[in-house]
Enzyme design. Structure first.
Site, PDB file in Angstrom:
ATOM      1  N   LYS A   1      54.637  33.367 103.909  1.00 33.59           N
ATOM      2  CA  LYS A   1      55.232  33.938 102.691  1.00 33.59           C
ATOM      3  C   LYS A   1      56.096  35.157 103.044  1.00 33.59           C
ATOM      4  O   LYS A   1      57.179  35.358 102.500  1.00 33.59           O
ATOM      5  CB  LYS A   1      54.128  34.332 101.696  1.00 33.59           C
ATOM      6  CG  LYS A   1      54.580  35.218 100.526  1.00 33.59           C
ATOM      7  CD  LYS A   1      55.475  34.472  99.580  1.00 33.59           C
ATOM      8  CE  LYS A   1      56.180  35.230  98.491  1.00 33.59           C
ATOM      9  NZ  LYS A   1      55.804  36.517  98.048  1.00 33.59           N
TER      10      LYS A   1
ATOM     11  N   GLU B   1      64.716  35.353 102.363  1.00 34.10           N
ATOM     12  CA  GLU B   1      65.266  35.649 101.023  1.00 34.10           C
ATOM     13  C   GLU B   1      66.175  36.885 101.071  1.00 34.10           C
ATOM     14  O   GLU B   1      67.271  36.887 100.491  1.00 34.10           O
ATOM     15  CB  GLU B   1      64.081  35.866 100.074  1.00 34.10           C
ATOM     16  CG  GLU B   1      64.422  36.273  98.671  1.00 34.10           C
ATOM     17  CD  GLU B   1      63.137  36.608  97.884  1.00 34.10           C
ATOM     18  OE1 GLU B   1      62.152  35.827  97.957  1.00 34.10           O
ATOM     19  OE2 GLU B   1      63.116  37.648  97.212  1.00 34.10           O
TER      20      GLU B   1
END
Ligand code: NBP
Length: 479
Positions: free
Chosen positions: A183, A190
């Site tokens: 993650k 991102e």
């Protein structure tokens, strides 16, 4: 009625995950440190499914079927330890404690080891997709023991986002902190993905003079091709948005200092520890840092010389920028996935990069059509040593290289910062370079610190006697 899962921590993320679970037919026991949040959730959404109201952790534990599944959704850091410490004495061997917050993977490794000693499972799950995803289907990255996934996986897969082919965006990632690690790297990618889009916007605006509304149409068009993704889609929306008060483009009334909550920084810190060259991701974190140094930027505007070249942008500049964006974005993914491969070696995780790409296809912030191609690239036994070596990307990035070089050269000439476009191109060129200046650096290191070097023409470890006759001493004992 015994509940299949308990959720403690009912701020926005916990409340939405609890509602998602209940809407999918699971009975959910609810708990929050302050009871007001539990009651507010029940008052507003109590009719969405079967909830069990509890006021204390003991009541929460008593409400659960065995093995118990308790999802902690409190603020990352010390609050997670506080809740774990209160919960553990109330649980029995085989119960599963789940942390769905943005915890650091090293904390998760530590907590997993401590709970394993007590016969409890600790599962750190990465949850991406923000509030909306938590409610309607996030991308879920669970770590922890495989055994715990047997009991927990079916619930998580039910509430996860579904990709186009119906596959749930949730799969067991690996032991201990693997889920939170993946993650974290997702968030690093991102950051880079957002920065390259920002660089494209800035180039189209500053070099080609294309106004935000017109750019919105360009991004909408790009969203129909191989850049199609959630982030390109929302970029078009943001660029189209007009500030109601001033009538100006929204982007022009926003202070240009980007915030950060820390997962990008964690990615880079961890990459440094692993020796993993995530230069694009690092530049994107640093770019936010520079944007926030507003005082220095104000001084620089009147102090530092520009000497911008008086050049025209190349013909087909918009298409050039699209291709540079595509290539730079792919480098960020390649770097992030390469970091995962390094971490897998370091921590003994059997990370499956095709599965990881698969569960990023929907629900999460970096969801993109490209992830299907990335997933295919790692399928079966054809996994490339670097994503850029997958035949599909050798071809598509290769085609983009001339435009990529033109865009970076133009940006440099015009004095427009493109840290991720340019560092990604440098990464690409460094990978393919026949010789790197690292040979010279080895010489410098050997001269000032007798750090030794290897030769290209024979085995062994060597040191040169720099101060004396310059002769070489071979087969140096480095131990
Ligand atoms: P917050 O991070 O704002 O945390 C608030 C919750 O933590 C409340 O339920 C609060 O209880 C509880 N809490 C705190 Br603070 N200290 C506590 C303690 N010592 N003991 C027990 N409970 C405590 O909630 P959030 O914004 O819903 O985020 C939850 C997690 O999800 C975080 O790790 C966050 O980083 C992560 N997150 C992820 C995404 C994403 O996109 N994946 C988005 C947003 C957040 P109280 O009500 O009694 O004060």
């Amino acid at each position: 009625m015994s509940a299949q899962i308990g959720v403690t921590g009912l701020a926005v993320m916990g409340a939405n995950l609890a509602r998602n679970l209940a809407r999918n037919g699971f009975t959910v026991a609810l708990h929050n440190r302050s009871v007001a949040k539990t009651d507010a959730l029940l008052a507003k959404h109590g009719d969405e499914g079967d909830f069990v109201r509890t006021e204390t952790l003991q009541e929460l534990v008593d409400a659960l079927e065995k093995p118990r599944r308790v999802l902690i959704m409190v603020k990352a850091g010390a609050p997670v330890d506080a809740v774990v410490d209160q919960l553990v004495p109330l649980l029995e061997e085989g119960d599963i404690v789940i942390d769905g917050g943005n915890s650091h993977y090293q904390d998760t490794r530590r907590r997993e080891a401590a709970l394993a000693e007590k016969g409890l499972h600790f599962v750190g799950i990465g949850v991406s997709g923000g509030e909306e995803g938590a409610l309607n289907g996030p991308s879920i990255m669970p770590g922890g023991s495989k055994e715990s996934y047997q009991a927990l996986g079916p619930l998580l897969e039910k509430i996860a986002a579904k990709a186009d082919d119906g596959a749930p965006c949730c799969a067991w990632i690996g032991t201990d902190g693997a889920g939170h690690f993946v993650k974290m790297v997702h968030n690093g990618i991102e950051y880079a993905d957002m920065q390259v889009i920002g660089e494209a916007y800035n180039l189209l605006r500053s070099a080609a003079g294309i106004e935000p509304a017109e750019q919105a149409a360009i991004f909408e068009e790009w969203n129909k091709g191989d850049l199609s993704s959630f982030l390109i889609e929302i970029t078009a929306k943001v660029l189209k948005h007009v500030d109601a008060e001033t009538g100006k483009p929204f982007v022009d009334v926003v202070v240009d200092s980007a915030g950060q909550k820390g997962t990008g920084r964690w990615t880079v810190q961890s990459a440094l520890d692993l020796g993993s060259p995530v230069s694009g991701i690092a530049e994107s974190v640093f770019a936010r840092g520079i944007s926030s140094q507003r005082d220095q930027r104000a001084i620089a505007q009147t102090t530092l010389a520009a000497h911008e070249a008086d050049i025209d942008v190349p013909q087909d500049f918009v298409e050039d920028v699209r291709q540079a964006l595509y290539a730079s974005k792919l480098v960020s993914y390649a770097q992030g996935l390469d970091m995962l491969a390094s971490a897998a070696k370091e921590y003994g995780w059997n990370l499956k990069l095709d599965e990881i790409a698969s569960l990023w296809r929907a629900g999460c912030i970096i969801r993109a059509d490209l992830l299907k191609v990335i997933m295919e690239a790692y399928k079966g036994d054809k996994a490339p040593a670097n994503l850029l070596f997958a035949p599909a990307f050798v071809e598509s990035v290769g085609k983009a290289v001339p435009a990529w070089r033109r865009v970076v050269a133009t940006a440099v000439q015009l004095g427009i910062p493109v840290p991720v476009f340019s560092s990604s191109l440098a990464y690409y060129d460094a990978l393919r370079a026949k010789r790197l200046p690292a040979a010279l650096i080895q010489g410098q290191r050997d001269l000032f610190g007798a750090h030794t070097y290897q030769r290209v023409d024979r085995e062994g470890t060597f040191h040169t006697l720099w101060g004396e006759d310059g002769s070489e001493v071979s087969a140096v004992d480095t131990h």
